[in-house]
Design an enzyme around this catalytic site. Structure first.
Site, mmCIF file in Angstrom:
data_model
loop_
_atom_site.group_PDB
_atom_site.id
_atom_site.type_symbol
_atom_site.label_atom_id
_atom_site.label_comp_id
_atom_site.label_asym_id
_atom_site.label_seq_id
_atom_site.Cartn_x
_atom_site.Cartn_y
_atom_site.Cartn_z
ATOM 1 N N GLU A 108 -16.024 51.590 28.900
ATOM 2 C CA GLU A 108 -15.129 51.019 29.918
ATOM 3 C C GLU A 108 -15.360 49.510 29.852
ATOM 4 O OE1 GLU A 108 -13.032 52.731 31.721
ATOM 5 O OE2 GLU A 108 -13.755 54.757 31.299
ATOM 6 N N CYS B 128 -13.208 44.970 37.342
ATOM 7 C CA CYS B 128 -12.530 45.273 36.079
ATOM 8 C C CYS B 128 -11.047 45.509 36.314
ATOM 9 C CB CYS B 128 -13.168 46.486 35.435
ATOM 10 S SG CYS B 128 -13.301 47.882 36.559
#
Ligand code: NAP
Length: 522
Positions: free
Chosen positions: A256, A295
């Site tokens: 990720e 993010c």
């Protein structure tokens, strides 16, 4: 000064050598230190495989779900203490800290709920039985069982609580023990979470271990039944997934990573409407929450060419209201970035964006934070840069400035143009689109889905209910293609897949029905 020990092989252990110092980014005051030098990582991996794995696999899926519930409750009982630590070590406002800490207990709670219905099974069916013979007396079905090794959870600095909670929820429910390794700079919260869970006496032995700092040679001991679940920068992700040992032994790796997420405004949205308000509110929140160190933060704002002036002015007015400073001061609405390195990266990134576009607000000059000692703290102003052409501005599609920084870009109002421009980010975790025309929204979804892990549709019907594109939900996929790492986390029970093996079982229908417990959902 707190000393962060690591919890490995059933003991709290302290490393030798010069420790790393963790600071309060609002003031730069040291608050904790940690070292992992000299710790036996090979033994921790063995302990997880030989003690933690069997202990978890002995439990039914329902019992593992109950474990997650107990973990969520134990952390909830220490919520205030964890919030305080997140504020001090992460530069979080209280609301930022809740986003992280409540996100962890909430995700553990959600997986306790998802897992409850799995009852006393130990394996999960994947799909229905398929007939393998004409008269149906020979069938096949896929079974999901936990991988036999350890899941190493390497997390980024910005979500020390949620990053641990969301990965551990899936791994433990699947039946894999975990070794969690938070980013060293913000390890305080994860350290305390593991301590709380250990003290609560609810963890099966060996099921959760903690590395409070550098991982030494931990990853070189992983093998084919192990998982490396990584969250962090694309560069580190590339380095880890390319390690010789990881490649040679086919270790399962999930990445990720970075993401240049987009928000797109449809043409013709009335500036006085609730929908326009939702768009502004979401963009401002997704630029400044956690000081833009999410993010899922919005980095690129695409607006029809004729609306750029108006939207720029409205966003500047909203962002000017943000009070930057020491999060211990109650008037402060946005804290510092988390580390000195992040401050340097933010300044360089802002300069690169401003050199290619027009700086509307903010900038890279040093500032003092409200309530902070002069010259101390890692403060960045909310920054907005405008570009006159979205196609020629390559820097805006390539450089993730991990702070309260975003860019506004024109597009021609069509889903086709928006999709082409969004795709220049080379794969993102989330894109949001604001409009009421169903055809426009459908055009967005069909074109965006290839390049975005999640699509958040803002329309008049959801202005009250929608919680913003930055919120990752346990029931929905988290992970995006390309640059975002091509990973997949969460998404309800499918989030367990990373930690499971899928095996095709062939045999007598009656035998399979007994083994699979008559369940047809997975
Ligand atoms: P980072 O520098 O890549 O570090 C991430 C983690 O990797 C840290 O725990 C770090 O540990 C560890 N690490 C670094 N080098 C390693 C090595 N050689 N072996 C093993 N572990 C190693 O990223 P960051 O600065 O913490 O996080 C910011 C980035 O994360 C941003 O780019 C952001 O977009 C991304 N992010 C993505 C998501 C997502 O879900 N996609 C979520 C959050 C953040 P140390 O701290 O000990 O060096």
């Amino acid at each position: 000064m707190i000393t962060l020990k690591s919890f490995m092989s059933g003991n709290w252990q302290e490393g030798t050598g010069k420790p790393s110092v963790l600071v309060d980014p609002s003031t730069e005051e040291p608050i904790a230190e940690s070292s992992t030098e000299g710790l036996d990582f090979a033994a921790a991996v063995r302990y997880a495989r030989e003690v933690g794995g069997p202990a978890l696999r002995k439990l039914t899926l329902g019992e593992r779900a109950a474990l997650l519930k107990a973990m969520s409750k134990a952390l909830g009982a220490h919520r205030d203490e964890l919030l305080d630590m997140a504020m001090r070590n992460g530069g979080n406002t209280k609301s930022d800290a809740k986003f992280d800490v409540d996100g962890a207990s909430g995700t553990l709670g959600a997986y306790a709920y998802f897992g409850k219905g799995l009852g006393d099974a130990r394996l999960m069916p994947d799909g229905d039985a398929v007939p393998l013979s004409r008269d149906g007396d020979w069938v096949g079905r896929h079974a999901l069982v936990p991988k036999g090794g350890v899941a190493v959870l390497v997390n980024a600095f910005n979500f020390p609580a949620w990053g641990f909670g969301e990965k551990a929820a899936c791994a433990l429910l699947a039946g894999m023990p975990v070794i969690v390794k938070p980013a060293t700079s913000t390890a305080l919260v994860t350290w305390r979470m593991v301590e709380i869970l250990d003290q609560a006496g609810i963890l099966p032995e060996g099921s959760v271990q903690l590395v409070s700092g550098a991982p030494g040679d931990l990853l070189s001991h992983l093998g084919p039944q192990d998982v490396l679940a990584f969250t962090g920068s694309a560069d580190t992700g590339l380095h880890l997934r390319s390690m010789q040992e990881i490649l040679e032994r086919n270790v399962t790796v999930n990445i990720e990573a970075d993401s240049l997420n987009s928000a797109v405004l449809a043409p013709g949205v009335d500036p006085g409407s609730e929908l326009y308000e939702l768009f502004l509110k979401d963009v401002v929140r997704e630029t400044t929450q956690k000081t833009g160190q999410k993010c899922t933060a919005v980095r690129r704002i695409f607006v029809p060419t004729d609306a750029v002036e108006r939207v720029s002015a409205d966003l500047v007015a909203r962002l000017e209201e943000v009070v930057v400073g020491n999060t211990a001061d109650p008037s402060v609405t946005m804290g510092p970035v988390t580390t000195a390195r992040q401050l340097r990266d933010n300044r360089a990134g802002i300069d690169a964006l401003a050199a290619a576009g027009t700086l509307l607000l903010g900038g890279s000059e040093p500032i003092d934070g409200v309530g902070a000692p002069a010259g101390k703290g890692y403060y960045v102003r909310p920054t907005l840069v405008r570009f006159d052409s979205a196609r020629t501005a390559s820097v805006v599609h390539e450089r993730e400035v991990f702070g309260p920084v975003s860019s506004i870009l024109p597009y021609d109002g069509t889903p086709e143009d928006a999709a082409e421009l969004v795709a220049l980010g080379n794969g993102s975790l989330v894109a949001s689109a604001y409009g009421d025309d169903p055809e426009w929204l459908e055009g967005i979804v069909t074109r965006f889905a290839q390049w975005n892990g999640r699509i958040y549709l803002g329309s008049s019907g959801v202005t009250k209910a929608a919680l913003g594109s930055g919120l990752v939900m346990a029931g929905l996929l988290h992970g995006g293609p390309g640059r975002a790492g091509n990973g997949a986390e969460l998404g309800g029970l499918s989030g367990l897949r990373l930690y499971q093996r899928r095996s095709a079982v062939q045999g007598d229908p009656a035998v399979l029905a007994r083994i699979f417990g008559g369940r047809s959902d997975a």
